[in-house]
Design an enzyme around this catalytic site. Structure first.
Site, PDB file in Angstrom:
ATOM      1  NE  ARG A 266      42.459  39.687  34.727  1.00  0.00           N
ATOM      2  CZ  ARG A 266      42.117  39.583  33.442  1.00  0.00           C
ATOM      3  NH1 ARG A 266      41.031  38.950  33.094  1.00  0.00           N
ATOM      4  NH2 ARG A 266      42.859  40.122  32.505  1.00  0.00           N
ATOM      5  CG  HIS A 270      42.185  34.811  32.945  1.00  0.00           C
ATOM      6  ND1 HIS A 270      41.018  34.880  33.674  1.00  0.00           N
ATOM      7  CD2 HIS A 270      42.341  33.512  32.592  1.00  0.00           C
ATOM      8  CE1 HIS A 270      40.488  33.657  33.747  1.00  0.00           C
ATOM      9  NE2 HIS A 270      41.271  32.823  33.101  1.00  0.00           N
ATOM     10  CE1 TYR A 279      42.627  41.270  28.798  1.00  0.00           C
ATOM     11  CE2 TYR A 279      44.048  39.663  27.705  1.00  0.00           C
ATOM     12  CZ  TYR A 279      43.393  40.113  28.840  1.00  0.00           C
ATOM     13  OH  TYR A 279      43.513  39.418  30.005  1.00  0.00           O
TER      14      TYR A 279
END
Ligand SMILES: [Mg+2]
Length: 370
Positions: A266, A270, A279
């Site tokens: 990805r 998100h 993160y």
């Protein structure tokens, strides 16, 4: 595992198949399946991924400018949706999570429907009659709740002796849910015509795959249920299409269910409500861009099929114009009736909701749309 006890028998041993034809540079690493030796078929796959990427970019821009709700980008994962869309037959059923827009598009969903959905308008999930998508399921944002539905649909096909297959797709995070295990277990016990596709994009929002499971792969979760399981390079559209085609054929011919893990990445956050910089490292994302599905197919087309810079510019112009057209169609949609929120959950609306609906109807529409 070994045991000193002579009564112990080995009941299972497995290796995980991994299929890749095009590596990250677009070099051919194994003899290509027949469809991938056809220049027109390769161009169709490249065109689909490019169109969806331009749409995806536009959708993010709409959200950033306050014209769309939260949106889940498919950046970097275009190959998986493309492979699904090109492999299922018209009367098969696709049960999606929410990120494989290429599959929806290839099955006949106008992409403005995807914008309507993320704009909070349920008309987005009404797929056009006469297209393969008409019997497909709506997006499922709750994680893995749609996987048991796939088992139910496949059970109905078997009961009716219909020559139809169900494909359900989900993310890596969904494989930790009870729904997922219940579904794959039942599917094999009943030997149903269903394919479970896990798009392993390495992250479940902020949770990396390494903290999602102690298993080395997601594909091997198949073996506990007795299913066929294997991996493919989910950034290689040829590999994903070929592995899915085999799994769908297995399901259609009575060979039972399969679990396919498409290994992808990805590249975006998100959703637009997330900031992945909190993160994961820039180096990781930079390295993942090198494995992008569009880049490698382009390299192959240039090297083997005479794809020119003029072809590339023309396709990108078309994709950008198409995305703009989709956005305008979405923005021009008149708002739905406020009472629409009551329409689709119940076959017969419970009485307490009837009162609420009547109040909403009496109050009339308020404010702008989307
Ligand atoms: Mg994921």
């Amino acid at each position: 595992m070994t045991s000193e006890n002579p009564a112990t028998t080995q009941v299972a041993a497995f290796a995980i198949g991994y299929t890749q034809y095009l590596d990250a540079e677009g070099h051919v690493r194994a003899p290509l399946p027949a469809f991938a030796r056809d220049a027109a078929a390769l161009r169709e796959m490249y065109r689909t991924m490019t169109m969806v990427r331009a749409f995806d970019r536009k959708a993010v821009a709409l959200q950033r400018t306050g014209q769309l709700g939260t949106y889940a980008a498919c950046l970097g994962q275009e190959a998986v949706g493309t492979a699904i869309g090109l492999t299922l037959r018209h009367d098969d059923v696709y049960i999606p999570a929410y990120r494989e827009y290429a599959a929806n598009m290839l099955r006949g969903v106008p992409l403005q429907n995807v914008l309507l959905y993320w704009g909070g308008d349920e008309r987005g999930m009404q797929f056009p009659e006469g297209t393969p998508s008409h019997n497909d399921f709506p997006f499922s944002v709750p994680i893995a709740t749609h996987i048991p539905h796939a088992v139910g649909v496949a059970y109905a096909f078997k009961l009716r002796k219909q020559d139809r297959v169900v494909l359900a797709s989900c993310g890596d995070g969904a494989t930790s849910k009870g729904d997922f295990y219940e579904a794959i277990s039942s599917a094999k016990v009943w030997n149903l015509p269903v394919v479970f596709l896990v798009s392993n994009n390495q992250w479940a929002i902020s949770l990396p795959s390494s903290r999602q499971t102690g298993a080395q792969t997601f594909a091997q979760k198949a073996f506990a249920g007795g299913l066929h399981g294997e991996q493919c390079d989910g950034n290689d559209v040829i590999a994903t299409r070929e592995v899915l085609a085999r799994a769908i054929e297995r399901a259609r011919s009575g060979g039972g269910p399969s679990l396919i893990e498409a290994v992808t990445y990805r590249l975006h956050d998100h959703t637009t409500a997330d900031d992945a910089r909190r993160y994961r490292s820039e180096d990781e994302v930079k390295a993942a861009w090198e494995r992008c599905p569009i880049k490698r197919l382009k390299a192959h087309l240039v090297a083997q099929h005479g794809w020119s810079e003029a072809d590339e510019v023309a396709l990108n112009d078309e994709a950008t114009a198409n995305a703009e057209k989709i956005a305008q169609a979405f923005l021009a949609m008149p708002p739905d009736q406020p009472s629409a929120i009551f329409d689709s959950l119940y076959a017969k609306l419970p009485r307490q909701y009837e009162w609420q609906r009547d109040e909403v109807v009496a109050a009339g529409p308020k404010g702008g749309h989307h």
